[in-house]
Design a protein around this motif. Structure first.
Motif, short mmCIF file in Angstrom:
data_model
loop_
_atom_site.label_atom_id
_atom_site.label_comp_id
_atom_site.label_asym_id
_atom_site.label_seq_id
_atom_site.Cartn_x
_atom_site.Cartn_y
_atom_site.Cartn_z
N GLY A 156 0.79 -1.21 0.00
CA GLY A 156 0.00 0.00 0.00
C GLY A 156 0.83 1.27 0.00
N LEU A 157 2.13 1.13 0.28
CA LEU A 157 3.03 2.30 0.33
C LEU A 157 3.84 2.48 -0.95
CD1 LEU A 157 4.45 1.82 3.94
CD2 LEU A 157 2.62 3.34 3.22
N MET A 158 3.70 1.58 -1.91
CA MET A 158 4.53 1.63 -3.11
C MET A 158 4.41 2.94 -3.87
SD MET A 158 6.58 -0.90 -3.66
CE MET A 158 6.94 -0.51 -5.37
N THR A 159 3.23 3.55 -3.82
CA THR A 159 2.99 4.75 -4.63
C THR A 159 3.07 6.04 -3.81
OG1 THR A 159 0.61 4.44 -4.29
CG2 THR A 159 1.58 3.52 -6.29
N ASP A 160 3.68 5.99 -2.62
CA ASP A 160 3.79 7.17 -1.75
C ASP A 160 2.45 7.85 -1.54
OD1 ASP A 160 6.51 7.08 -1.14
OD2 ASP A 160 7.07 8.11 -2.98
N PRO A 161 1.48 7.16 -0.96
CA PRO A 161 0.15 7.76 -0.81
C PRO A 161 0.13 8.92 0.18
CG PRO A 161 0.29 5.73 0.44
CD PRO A 161 1.56 5.81 -0.36
N GLU A 162 -0.79 9.85 -0.06
CA GLU A 162 -1.02 10.92 0.92
C GLU A 162 -1.75 10.37 2.14
OE1 GLU A 162 -2.50 14.83 0.01
OE2 GLU A 162 -2.20 14.46 -2.12
N VAL A 163 -2.71 9.49 1.88
CA VAL A 163 -3.54 8.94 2.95
C VAL A 163 -3.50 7.41 2.86
CG1 VAL A 163 -5.81 8.91 4.04
CG2 VAL A 163 -5.07 10.95 2.78
N LEU A 164 -3.21 6.78 3.99
CA LEU A 164 -3.15 5.32 4.04
C LEU A 164 -4.31 4.80 4.87
CD1 LEU A 164 -1.55 2.69 3.45
CD2 LEU A 164 -0.31 3.10 5.59
N PHE A 165 -5.08 3.87 4.29
CA PHE A 165 -6.20 3.24 4.98
C PHE A 165 -5.79 1.83 5.40
CE2 PHE A 165 -8.16 6.47 2.37
CZ PHE A 165 -9.19 6.97 3.16
N LEU A 166 -5.95 1.53 6.67
CA LEU A 166 -5.58 0.22 7.20
C LEU A 166 -6.80 -0.36 7.92
CD1 LEU A 166 -2.12 1.16 8.77
CD2 LEU A 166 -2.54 0.15 6.52
N ASP A 167 -7.38 -1.40 7.34
CA ASP A 167 -8.57 -2.02 7.91
C ASP A 167 -8.15 -3.21 8.76
OD1 ASP A 167 -11.16 -2.63 8.52
OD2 ASP A 167 -11.74 -3.28 6.50
N GLU A 168 -8.21 -3.06 10.07
CA GLU A 168 -7.79 -4.10 11.02
C GLU A 168 -6.40 -4.64 10.65
OE1 GLU A 168 -9.41 -4.94 13.69
OE2 GLU A 168 -11.54 -4.53 13.40
N PRO A 169 -5.37 -3.77 10.66
CA PRO A 169 -4.06 -4.18 10.14
C PRO A 169 -3.38 -5.27 10.94
CG PRO A 169 -3.92 -2.06 11.27
CD PRO A 169 -5.38 -2.38 11.13
N THR A 170 -3.76 -5.47 12.20
CA THR A 170 -3.09 -6.49 13.01
C THR A 170 -4.03 -7.61 13.43
OG1 THR A 170 -3.52 -5.33 15.10
CG2 THR A 170 -1.51 -4.73 13.92
N LEU A 171 -5.15 -7.74 12.74
CA LEU A 171 -6.14 -8.75 13.11
C LEU A 171 -5.55 -10.15 13.07
CD1 LEU A 171 -9.14 -9.30 13.77
CD2 LEU A 171 -9.52 -9.57 11.31
N GLY A 172 -5.67 -10.87 14.18
CA GLY A 172 -5.24 -12.26 14.23
C GLY A 172 -3.75 -12.48 14.41
N LEU A 173 -2.98 -11.41 14.58
CA LEU A 173 -1.53 -11.57 14.73
C LEU A 173 -1.14 -11.76 16.19
CD1 LEU A 173 -0.14 -8.85 12.29
CD2 LEU A 173 -0.67 -11.25 11.82
N ASP A 174 0.03 -12.35 16.39
CA ASP A 174 0.55 -12.50 17.75
C ASP A 174 1.00 -11.15 18.28
OD1 ASP A 174 3.69 -12.21 17.38
OD2 ASP A 174 2.94 -13.40 15.71
N PRO A 175 1.15 -11.00 19.60
CA PRO A 175 1.49 -9.69 20.19
C PRO A 175 2.77 -9.08 19.63
CG PRO A 175 0.72 -11.19 21.89
CD PRO A 175 0.84 -12.00 20.63
N GLN A 176 3.78 -9.89 19.35
CA GLN A 176 5.04 -9.35 18.82
C GLN A 176 4.83 -8.74 17.44
OE1 GLN A 176 8.14 -12.15 17.78
NE2 GLN A 176 9.74 -10.72 18.41
N SER A 177 4.10 -9.44 16.57
CA SER A 177 3.84 -8.92 15.22
C SER A 177 2.98 -7.67 15.28
CB SER A 177 3.17 -9.99 14.36
OG SER A 177 4.02 -11.09 14.17
N ARG A 178 1.99 -7.66 16.18
CA ARG A 178 1.15 -6.48 16.33
C ARG A 178 1.98 -5.28 16.74
NH1 ARG A 178 -3.19 -7.16 20.57
NH2 ARG A 178 -3.58 -5.01 19.92
N ALA A 179 2.90 -5.48 17.67
CA ALA A 179 3.73 -4.39 18.16
C ALA A 179 4.63 -3.85 17.05
CB ALA A 179 4.57 -4.85 19.35
N ARG A 180 5.20 -4.74 16.24
CA ARG A 180 6.10 -4.30 15.18
C ARG A 180 5.35 -3.52 14.11
NH1 ARG A 180 9.74 -9.36 13.48
NH2 ARG A 180 10.84 -7.78 12.27
N ILE A 181 4.17 -4.00 13.73
CA ILE A 181 3.39 -3.27 12.73
C ILE A 181 2.96 -1.92 13.29
CG2 ILE A 181 1.16 -3.26 11.51
CD1 ILE A 181 1.61 -6.17 10.87
N GLY A 182 2.62 -1.89 14.57
CA GLY A 182 2.29 -0.61 15.20
C GLY A 182 3.44 0.38 15.12
#
Length: 319
Positions: A156-182
């Motif tokens: 989603g970042l390939m085109t340098d967007p002005e606005v990024l929409f993330l729909d439940e970006p960490t859904l179902g991930l373990d706590p470590q992965s959630r923290a890193r994406i955050g």
């Protein structure tokens, strides 16, 4: 990134409504004003209207009523301009497992007309951002769930967007992965000036990542503010009581106590916003005894966004 992104609103919505038929009102008159270079969270349970709202703002669904603009462009009249200004990571994984990570990014960039040199440089930069360099030439079928979410994020970042929409970006991930994406999401705002609208039903995620939070349920925005503003509404402490008996009389008596700033009741709980909660436990229990309400469990804690949600909806999150 477009220089004008910090000279205008990232998102503006007025009276946004979406009906799917006469019986399904998914979004019911949402107003949003989101400034550029802001992380804004829509916090709510499953079925609250979060994804439908994002689908309208990203031009995937036409609103039944109301209007909206993203990066200064009308989502109906200027849909192509909106699509060129945004990046989107959907709730469901949309990756082709037979491609390598590098190929998935390259094909996406080609759709936007990026040159080979542009694609190569951007892919290298983004793979480093989410620490996927070593896995870039493996097929996506070998990726873990967290690796796939990181790959979708940078796609989603390939085109340098002005606005990024993330729909439940960490859904179902373990706590470590959630923290890193955050951490990556915060970095996009702080280092790249990007505006981010994310949906989540994780209260801690909204509280940690967001500049502003809107609590949404049944298609309506119930309250909005900074995480600290919302939490401060609850008082210094929250007394949580589980019990049985004459709940209505107990809640009525508690409401009359000068020390109690807020009282909410629902889902088997009574929650009381109060200053110095431990000092008032005896007083609260006394009111329960006078109301024929039996206290099975009582605790005192600092308030959270979960307490704010209960205050405005009368229940806890439905998962």
């Amino acid at each position: 990134m477009v220089e004008s992104s910090n000279k205008r609103l990232a998102i503006k919505a007025e009276g946004l409504v979406k009906r799917f038929d006469e019986n399904i009102l998914a979004v019911n008159g949402i107003d949003l004003t989101i400034e550029a270079n802001t992380i804004f969270a829509l916090l709510g349970p499953n079925g609250a209207g979060k994804t439908t709202t994002i689908n309208m703002l990203t031009t995937l669904l036409a609103p039944t009523e109301g209007s909206a603009s993203v990066a200064g462009f009308d989502v109906i009249k200027q849909a192509n301009e909106v699509r060129n200004a945004i990046g989107v990571t959907f709730q469901e994984t949309t990756l082709d497992d037979e491609l390598t990570g590098r190929q998935a990014l390259d094909f996406h960039a080609r759709l936007y007309g990026m040159s080979k040199d542009q694609r190569t440089a951007k892919i290298r930069e983004l793979l480093a951002l989410v620490e996927l360099e070593e896995a870039a030439d493996r097929t996506i079928s070998t990726y873990s769930g967290g690796m796939k979410r990181r790959l979708e994020l940078i796609r989603g970042l390939m085109t340098d967007p002005e606005v990024l929409f993330l729909d439940e970006p960490t859904l179902g991930l373990d706590p470590q992965s959630r923290a890193r994406i955050g951490d990556y999401i915060v970095e996009l705002k702080e280092k790249h000036g990007m505006s981010v609208l994310l949906t989540t039903h994780y209260m801690d995620e909204a509280e940690k990542l967001s500049d502003r939070v809107a609590i949404i349920d049944h298609g309506k925005i119930l309250t909005e503010g900074t995480p600290s503003e919302l939490v401060e509404q609850m008082g210094a402490d929250v007394i949580t009581i589980i019990g049985h008996g004459n709940r209505e009389e107990f809640v009525s008596k508690i409401n009359d106590l000068p020390c109690c700033e807020t009282v909410t009741s629902g889902n088997g709980l009574v929650q009381i916003g109060v200053d110095s909660g431990s000092k008032h436990l005896v007083e609260v229990i006394s009111q329960a005894n006078q109301s024929d309400f039996v206290v099975d469990d009582i605790s005192v804690a600092k308030p959270s966004l979960g307490d704010v949600f209960l205050k405005f909806t009368g229940r806890q999150f439905r998962d």
